[in-house]
Design a protein around this motif. Sequence first.
Motif, PDB file in Angstrom:
ATOM      1  N   ALA A 176       8.553   2.683 -41.377  1.00  0.00           N
ATOM      2  CA  ALA A 176       9.058   2.413 -42.725  1.00  0.00           C
ATOM      3  C   ALA A 176      10.481   2.918 -42.908  1.00  0.00           C
ATOM      4  N   LEU A 177      10.812   4.038 -42.251  1.00  0.00           N
ATOM      5  CA  LEU A 177      12.163   4.590 -42.369  1.00  0.00           C
ATOM      6  C   LEU A 177      13.150   3.920 -41.427  1.00  0.00           C
ATOM      7  N   GLY A 178      12.696   3.059 -40.540  1.00  0.00           N
ATOM      8  CA  GLY A 178      13.604   2.346 -39.650  1.00  0.00           C
ATOM      9  C   GLY A 178      13.902   3.046 -38.353  1.00  0.00           C
ATOM     10  N   SER A 179      13.249   4.183 -38.086  1.00  0.00           N
ATOM     11  CA  SER A 179      13.486   4.857 -36.812  1.00  0.00           C
ATOM     12  C   SER A 179      12.628   4.287 -35.688  1.00  0.00           C
ATOM     13  N   GLU A 180      11.771   3.333 -36.013  1.00  0.00           N
ATOM     14  CA  GLU A 180      10.978   2.626 -35.017  1.00  0.00           C
ATOM     15  C   GLU A 180      10.730   1.212 -35.519  1.00  0.00           C
ATOM     16  N   THR A 181      10.655   0.264 -34.577  1.00  0.00           N
ATOM     17  CA  THR A 181      10.175  -1.078 -34.922  1.00  0.00           C
ATOM     18  C   THR A 181       8.660  -1.127 -34.687  1.00  0.00           C
ATOM     19  N   VAL A 182       8.029  -2.164 -35.173  1.00  0.00           N
ATOM     20  CA  VAL A 182       6.587  -2.291 -34.968  1.00  0.00           C
ATOM     21  C   VAL A 182       6.252  -2.412 -33.476  1.00  0.00           C
TER      22      VAL A 182
END
Length: 783
Positions: A176-182
């Motif tokens: 959700a914070l953008g530090s990982e993609t799905v």
Amino acid sequence: MGGPSILLPVDGDGGGGPASPRARVRRPSDVARLAATLGLLAALGALSALLPAAAGTTVPDGVRGLPRAVLSAANALASLAVLGVLAAVVVDALRHRRGALLPAAAACALGAGLAVAAQEAGEAGWVTPLGPSVDSAVVPVAAAVGLLVGADLPRGGRLTVPAAAALLAATGCAVALGSETVPGAVAAVLLGTAAGLAVRVAVGVAPARPPEALVAAALAQAGIALVGGMRPLEEAAGRVRWAAADAGGDLVLTVVDPDRRGVALASRAWRVLWFRTSAVGRPALSLRGVLERRALVAGLARAAGVAVPPVLALLPAGPALVLVERPLPGAPLAGDDAPGVPALTAGFGALRRLHRAGIAHGALTADAVVLLADGTAGLTDLRDAQPAAGELQRDLDVVALLVAVAAPAGAAAAVAALRAGYATGPAEEARWAALLQPLALTRPVRRAAARTPVLEDLRAALGGPDAPRVTPPRLERIRGRTVVSVAGATVGAHVLVTQLSDVGIGTALRQADWRWLAVAVLGSALTYVGAALGLLAFVPERLPLGRTTLVQLSSAFVTLVTPPTVGHVGVSIRYLQRSGVPTATAAASVAVSQVVTVAVTLLLLVVCGWSSGVSPSRPSLLPSGPVLAVLLAAGVLLAVAVAVPRTRRALRRRVDPLVRRTVPQLLAAATEPRRLGTAVLGVLLLNGGYVLALDASLRAFSTSLALSSLAVVYLVGSTVGSAAPTPGGLGAVEAALVGGLTATGVPLAPALAAVLAFRVATFWLPAPFGWLAFVGLQRRGRI
């Protein structure tokens, strides 16, 4: 799970003083999980290469729209929860499972290293990046998962659920914070899991098999006080047996081994593959189910008056299950070098009582029959016994015991005891004589009877001039040549694809129009309706079109292991026989249907080949140049095949009987235009469905071909596939279609992609649905 240096209480949940460490074990289930995890990683990498846009998938807009302060607070709490769980795992390992600490640390380091390597590969452009290069959560997640998996937490333990919840929350916040993609989050979890499982496979885990003191404590709580120690009797895949004693006499303890559950499951699955379920029943697929069924069978047998080892208890001992039995007081029948007819009669009498209770033993040998002091006999070793057994299972029991006792006592004595103790009849004896085959015997009995005339002697003793003739049941195993054929076809298809690896298949697949692929599936479905119409046209009985279509669909499953025409013909004849059509008429009907199909297909080939050369500006009586080249190549191949004497003799052997059977029925069908018209309609629908599927597959990749030329390419490819000995024409069909399409001007990349899509729609995709239809029809007695 029990650790190497602690004596667990009966519930297996901590406590107790230190004990001497036990040797570590390697679980087969961990090897299977590691292979599955690596397969998922490979599939994720392939998906990212084919669909690079999906590699950057993030959470939905609604989640990204949450205030960042809320997400940051949730992320902080989730991170603290993960750290707390990891600390609890380390403390638990220090207190109770010190042997798990070093593997957990090694798995943590390996998971972090794999994640760093994956990130570096993404930055170098070798693979799709897993996430942003700064503040990425891939490494922490992979390290945490590696530590938890490497620690080998007990299934259902007090730390398992909190650990999974904390990791899930932390990963969700990172996405959700953008530090990982799905995809990056999925890859991180898979990398950590692979690291933990690799360490567990490399160094082993603390054994889950309970120590003797834990088993003794569990029995004491159930009111069974052991006298003395335990002596090992047998150790096999999935179980261990101990001999013990209490105030009432000797005991046998069977402990299922959770560490070996993979081997036990594999052996039961292999038993189903080795025989059909009608011969061995449906084995329990869990360790608890195995012992529960064994206890149930023992209770049913004793209620029916059969002497079997009584079951005193079925208890949990930590993560294991313990079955407590009291052995029968007697001598095994195998201990007597030459047992007399009375002893053999007692054994067959006990088997008769067991069968009357609806139970099949499943593993009968002479060792499994125990002679009791009162002159009767009992049965032991019920681990493969089946309640509610069918006739074939009971017959296999009789044959196994008959062969087992005939080896030492002689065929005449064995048959005399069978008739006296089992109360046989002529029909039953004829059926058992037909079952006297090595394949029907258990492995110990088969080995004892090998290279001896015992089977022939028993058939002679059971048979006679007045014995009724019984068709022997068909007992088969998967043949080696079938496995080789499937493997060879798969290798051939792989070679075909790898040889064209320089073609941009990935680019073509990414640009495919999936709506046309749906049309290809529809065309594939029409072919089964056409095949059903072509068969019904020549059957004298009125059969429903829907059921006949399902029969044709079931042949899609059968062709996975047979050449295309062979499987289809066999299933059709079997269906007609089950529908009340005499065998000769069924074979002739299917043969006439095949002849009409071939004749109409050849006529279509000629018409389409001629029409491919006709155009408004340049009419011609010859096919177009590319199509003519395809036809000439096919003619040359046919001529070469016919020129070989061996091939010519094989064709003559197959064609002559077919002509003799089909000519009279063809002449009769010619006098009924309705039947002939239905057959022609079926053949047109059959070939039209395949041409529609091939055309839609081409259009899915922005390519098209004139209908007549496309029909010629398909018909030639289908002819080559029908002649190929591989299942479904694998390799041959693909090569013929790709060659035909490229010869008519289709570029290589879309031609190969279209052929692969066509084969998926018409061969691979119908197979699982064909299996469902095959099983359903078989259960209803239709095939």
